[in-house]
Write a protein that holds these residues in place. Structure first.
Motif, PDB file in Angstrom:
ATOM      1  N   LEU A 190      37.013  -6.246  18.051  1.00 23.45           N
ATOM      2  CA  LEU A 190      37.322  -4.844  18.312  1.00 23.45           C
ATOM      3  C   LEU A 190      36.939  -3.996  17.107  1.00 23.45           C
ATOM      4  N   ASN A 191      36.472  -2.783  17.372  1.00 24.08           N
ATOM      5  CA  ASN A 191      36.231  -1.886  16.251  1.00 24.08           C
ATOM      6  C   ASN A 191      37.549  -1.197  15.883  1.00 24.08           C
ATOM      7  N   MET A 192      37.528  -0.365  14.871  1.00 24.09           N
ATOM      8  CA  MET A 192      38.771   0.244  14.373  1.00 24.09           C
ATOM      9  C   MET A 192      39.450   1.100  15.442  1.00 24.09           C
ATOM     10  N   ARG A 193      38.691   1.875  16.162  1.00 19.42           N
ATOM     11  CA  ARG A 193      39.259   2.738  17.198  1.00 19.42           C
ATOM     12  C   ARG A 193      39.952   1.905  18.281  1.00 19.42           C
ATOM     13  N   GLN A 194      39.277   0.871  18.761  1.00 20.95           N
ATOM     14  CA  GLN A 194      39.855   0.024  19.801  1.00 20.95           C
ATOM     15  C   GLN A 194      41.081  -0.712  19.296  1.00 20.95           C
ATOM     16  N   LEU A 195      41.056  -1.151  18.050  1.00 22.41           N
ATOM     17  CA  LEU A 195      42.193  -1.856  17.464  1.00 22.41           C
ATOM     18  C   LEU A 195      43.419  -0.949  17.368  1.00 22.41           C
ATOM     19  N   ILE A 196      43.223   0.281  16.923  1.00 26.05           N
ATOM     20  CA  ILE A 196      44.346   1.213  16.793  1.00 26.05           C
ATOM     21  C   ILE A 196      44.943   1.544  18.152  1.00 26.05           C
ATOM     22  N   PHE A 197      44.096   1.855  19.127  1.00 26.14           N
ATOM     23  CA  PHE A 197      44.614   2.206  20.442  1.00 26.14           C
ATOM     24  C   PHE A 197      45.187   1.001  21.184  1.00 26.14           C
ATOM     25  N   SER A 198      44.704  -0.197  20.908  1.00 24.13           N
ATOM     26  CA  SER A 198      45.321  -1.396  21.489  1.00 24.13           C
ATOM     27  C   SER A 198      46.719  -1.593  20.930  1.00 24.13           C
ATOM     28  N   ALA A 199      46.876  -1.386  19.622  1.00 23.47           N
ATOM     29  CA  ALA A 199      48.200  -1.497  19.002  1.00 23.47           C
ATOM     30  C   ALA A 199      49.142  -0.432  19.562  1.00 23.47           C
ATOM     31  N   LEU A 200      48.643   0.790  19.759  1.00 23.51           N
ATOM     32  CA  LEU A 200      49.472   1.839  20.349  1.00 23.51           C
ATOM     33  C   LEU A 200      49.874   1.494  21.782  1.00 23.51           C
ATOM     34  N   ALA A 201      48.955   0.934  22.549  1.00 28.10           N
ATOM     35  CA  ALA A 201      49.267   0.549  23.927  1.00 28.10           C
ATOM     36  C   ALA A 201      50.328  -0.545  23.956  1.00 28.10           C
ATOM     37  N   CYS A 202      50.190  -1.539  23.080  1.00 25.69           N
ATOM     38  CA  CYS A 202      51.195  -2.604  23.007  1.00 25.69           C
ATOM     39  C   CYS A 202      52.542  -2.044  22.564  1.00 25.69           C
ATOM     40  N   GLY A 203      52.525  -1.156  21.580  1.00 28.49           N
ATOM     41  CA  GLY A 203      53.769  -0.542  21.114  1.00 28.49           C
ATOM     42  C   GLY A 203      54.438   0.279  22.197  1.00 28.49           C
ATOM     43  N   ALA A 204      53.645   1.029  22.967  1.00 30.03           N
ATOM     44  CA  ALA A 204      54.203   1.828  24.063  1.00 30.03           C
ATOM     45  C   ALA A 204      54.793   0.930  25.143  1.00 30.03           C
ATOM     46  N   ALA A 205      54.117  -0.167  25.455  1.00 34.68           N
ATOM     47  CA  ALA A 205      54.620  -1.089  26.485  1.00 34.68           C
ATOM     48  C   ALA A 205      55.912  -1.757  26.032  1.00 34.68           C
ATOM     49  N   VAL A 206      55.942  -2.242  24.795  1.00 39.17           N
ATOM     50  CA  VAL A 206      57.150  -2.913  24.283  1.00 39.17           C
ATOM     51  C   VAL A 206      58.301  -1.913  24.163  1.00 39.17           C
ATOM     52  N   GLY A 207      58.001  -0.722  23.651  1.00 39.42           N
ATOM     53  CA  GLY A 207      59.041   0.300  23.518  1.00 39.42           C
ATOM     54  C   GLY A 207      59.617   0.712  24.857  1.00 39.42           C
ATOM     55  N   SER A 208      58.749   0.908  25.839  1.00 35.34           N
ATOM     56  CA  SER A 208      59.238   1.288  27.161  1.00 35.34           C
ATOM     57  C   SER A 208      60.023   0.148  27.809  1.00 35.34           C
ATOM     58  N   TYR A 209      59.651  -1.092  27.524  1.00 41.74           N
ATOM     59  CA  TYR A 209      60.408  -2.226  28.071  1.00 41.74           C
ATOM     60  C   TYR A 209      61.841  -2.200  27.546  1.00 41.74           C
ATOM     61  N   PHE A 210      61.986  -2.062  26.231  1.00 41.31           N
ATOM     62  CA  PHE A 210      63.337  -2.094  25.664  1.00 41.31           C
ATOM     63  C   PHE A 210      64.156  -0.854  26.025  1.00 41.31           C
ATOM     64  N   LEU A 211      63.520   0.269  26.208  1.00 36.89           N
ATOM     65  CA  LEU A 211      64.246   1.479  26.584  1.00 36.89           C
ATOM     66  C   LEU A 211      64.665   1.490  28.056  1.00 36.89           C
ATOM     67  N   LEU A 212      63.896   0.862  28.915  1.00 35.12           N
ATOM     68  CA  LEU A 212      64.143   0.948  30.354  1.00 35.12           C
ATOM     69  C   LEU A 212      64.636  -0.332  31.005  1.00 35.12           C
ATOM     70  N   LYS A 213      64.874  -1.401  30.220  1.00 35.68           N
ATOM     71  CA  LYS A 213      65.218  -2.686  30.841  1.00 35.68           C
ATOM     72  C   LYS A 213      66.578  -2.684  31.524  1.00 35.68           C
ATOM     73  N   GLU A 214      67.476  -1.791  31.143  1.00 35.17           N
ATOM     74  CA  GLU A 214      68.800  -1.755  31.787  1.00 35.17           C
ATOM     75  C   GLU A 214      68.792  -0.935  33.067  1.00 35.17           C
TER      76      GLU A 214
END
Length: 127
Positions: free
Chosen positions: A20-44
């Motif tokens: 991955l280039n730098m742009r793809q790496l940053i946005f992949s990390a943001l996508a993973c962070g958004a998915a994990v964050g939304s999981y923990f916020l909405l799991k209940e």
């Protein structure tokens, strides 16, 4: 030993991590962070299946920003071009059809009218 050279030098991008280039790496990390964050916020509030679909939907815009490329434009450039063309400066293209047969027939009709006029003038002169 084989050296790979890109055919198109403008499309060259240096791979940093997992190809991955730098742009793809940053946005992949943001996508993973958004998915994990939304999981923990909405799991209940939601069931596991619904929550997994929500995580995918929340992460997909971040992934699209990093990977989508169309006509040499990144995703945000595509969105900006769409906003400019359709919202900020819209214009309507009007279609006016042309009858090719009518255009082809007009010179003959005009010639015929001229001949009739010339014939009338000639008749007037003969009288």
């Amino acid at each position: 030993m084989r050296v790979q050279i890109n055919n198109e030098f403008r499309d060259y991008s240096e791979a940093l991590f997992f190809g991955l280039n730098m742009r793809q790496l940053i946005f992949s990390a943001l996508a993973c962070g958004a998915a994990v964050g939304s999981y923990f916020l909405l799991k209940e509030r939601f069931s596991l299946e619904t929550l997994s679909w929500l995580c995918i939907l929340i992460a997909s815009p971040f992934a699209a920003l990093g990977f989508v490329k169309y006509n040499g434009m990144n995703a945000e450039q595509i969105v900006w071009a769409w906003i400019k063309c359709d919202i900020l400066m819209p214009y309507e293209l009007k279609f006016r059809s042309e009858n090719a047969f009518e255009k082809l027939g007009k010179p003959e009709e005009e010639k015929g009218k001229k001949r009739k006029k010339n014939k009338k003038e000639a008749d007037d002169v003969n009288i």
